[in-house]
Design an enzyme around this catalytic site. Structure first.
Site, short mmCIF file in Angstrom:
data_model
loop_
_atom_site.label_atom_id
_atom_site.label_comp_id
_atom_site.label_asym_id
_atom_site.label_seq_id
_atom_site.Cartn_x
_atom_site.Cartn_y
_atom_site.Cartn_z
N GLU A 194 0.84 -1.20 0.00
CA GLU A 194 0.00 0.00 0.00
C GLU A 194 0.87 1.25 0.00
O GLU A 194 1.91 1.28 0.67
CB GLU A 194 -0.91 0.03 1.24
N TYR A 238 -6.93 6.94 -0.47
CA TYR A 238 -7.75 8.09 -0.88
C TYR A 238 -7.98 8.94 0.35
O TYR A 238 -8.52 8.45 1.35
CB TYR A 238 -9.08 7.54 -1.42
N ARG A 248 -16.13 3.14 2.96
CA ARG A 248 -16.99 4.23 3.44
C ARG A 248 -16.16 5.43 3.87
O ARG A 248 -16.51 6.57 3.64
CB ARG A 248 -17.83 3.75 4.63
#
Ligand code: FAD
Length: 288
Positions: free
Chosen positions: A17, A49, A109
């Site tokens: 990541e 993000y 979410r």
């Protein structure tokens, strides 16, 4: 290539990541970091993000993912959160990703934030996933999972039940929150499989190599700390260089156990540090 397909090709998928730089001036350094990560032959690289989008003056998830895909030739997994977002905003990001050739999205979410209302259309990642699946069938969808349960869930069992909803919404791969205790991961995996969650799962591991990471990371992730971990931290708290090496060794041991234990994939939270990623990869290379 969809991320899901990688799991059909390899016994254990190795991924890293990264996060976009906050200011454009750091983009060249980030590109160099990614070039060094390419040398480690990750099967895919995921790109976070920022909550609510990119900070003004920053580099977007799409730009980084596009560099990974189009310049480095590695499959990117672009994270996308929906906290405070409406379909128009989501479409805008997805259209950009699609235009850049990106086909894999980690639908999230996002954390609750007093400055961002819960999205009316997308109160959960499963709602975002179902929307993307319905409107943009061409994206492969991944989702997040939590080996020790999400902090908002009343129990691990309840959180695991929600993973089944995610699976039914079209998610075809899960990436786990970081954890330091493999026993917790195996317990979670067992529960997820019993609940009918049959997706490939990438187990998330973060090497803790600096004191400053400990409070921030541990507080954010709510991961429990086994005694071997706390002993390592207290032993090396005044010795930066030894903590760095001990943190890498701890992560390597954790990953070796996970790979030997049959993990579908291992996901390295390398904090944009290519040296940490390289040392960890060297420590597990013979098992991949
Ligand atoms: P959800 O899946 O919506 O889950 C949130 C809570 O709601 C859980 O308690 C769950 O059990 C429950 N729930 C889920 N679905 C339903 C449903 N249908 N009905 C009722 N309850 C439900 N944050 C960022 O801002 N940017 C990132 O790039 C980012 N990347 C991440 C990557 C990974 C691998 C992980 C594990 C987390 C990441 N996060 C990121 C953090 C994440 O956004 C937060 O953990 C957030 O609080 C929950 O996101 P989620 O997608 O898991 O939410």
């Amino acid at each position: 290539m969809y991320i899901r397909q990688l799991f059909a090709q390899k016994p254990c998928v190795f991924s890293i990541e990264c996060f976009p730089p906050k200011v454009a001036d750091n983009y060249p350094k980030m590109q160099q970091t990614l070039r060094e990560m390419k040398e480690l032959a990750p099967d895919y690289i995921s790109v976070t993000y920022g909550a609510g989008g990119t900070a003004p003056g920053g580099i977007s998830t799409c730009q980084i993912a596009s560099f990974i895909k189009n310049e480095l030739g590695i499959e990117p997994l672009a994270h996308l959160t929906c906290m405070g977002a409406d379909p128009q905003k989501v479409d805008q990001v997805l259209d950009q990703l699609f235009g850049a050739g990106i086909r894999n999205v980690l639908a999230l979410r996002g954390d609750k934030n007093p400055n961002l209302p819960l999205s009316r259309e997308f109160p959960h990642a499963s709602d975002l996933s179902a929307y993307i699946r319905g409107k943009y069938g061409s994206f492969g969808l991944s989702g997040a999972c939590y080996p020790e349960g999400h902090t908002e869930s009343a129990s691990l069992a309840q959180d695991v039940a929600m993973l089944k909803v995610k699976q039914e919404a079209g998610v075809s791969h899960l990436v786990s929150q970081l954890f330091f205790d493999n026993a917790k991961y195996y317990r979670f995996l067992n529960m997820a499989r019993k609940a009918g969650v049959d997706l490939p799962i990438s187990a998330g591991v973060m090497p803790i190599v600096r004191q400053s990471q400990i409070q921030r990371t541990v507080a954010l992730s709510s991961a429990s700390l086994p005694s071997a971990f706390t002993k390592m931290i207290s032993r090396y708290q005044d010795d930066e260089a030894s903590l760095y090496q001990a943190g890498i060794e701890y992560a390597v041991n954790q990953l070796r156990d996970l790979i030997e234990g049959g993990a579908d994939g291992v996901h390295l939270y390398a904090m944009n540090n290519p040296d940490v990623a390289r040392q960890v990869k060297q420590g597990i290379e013979d098992l991949l």
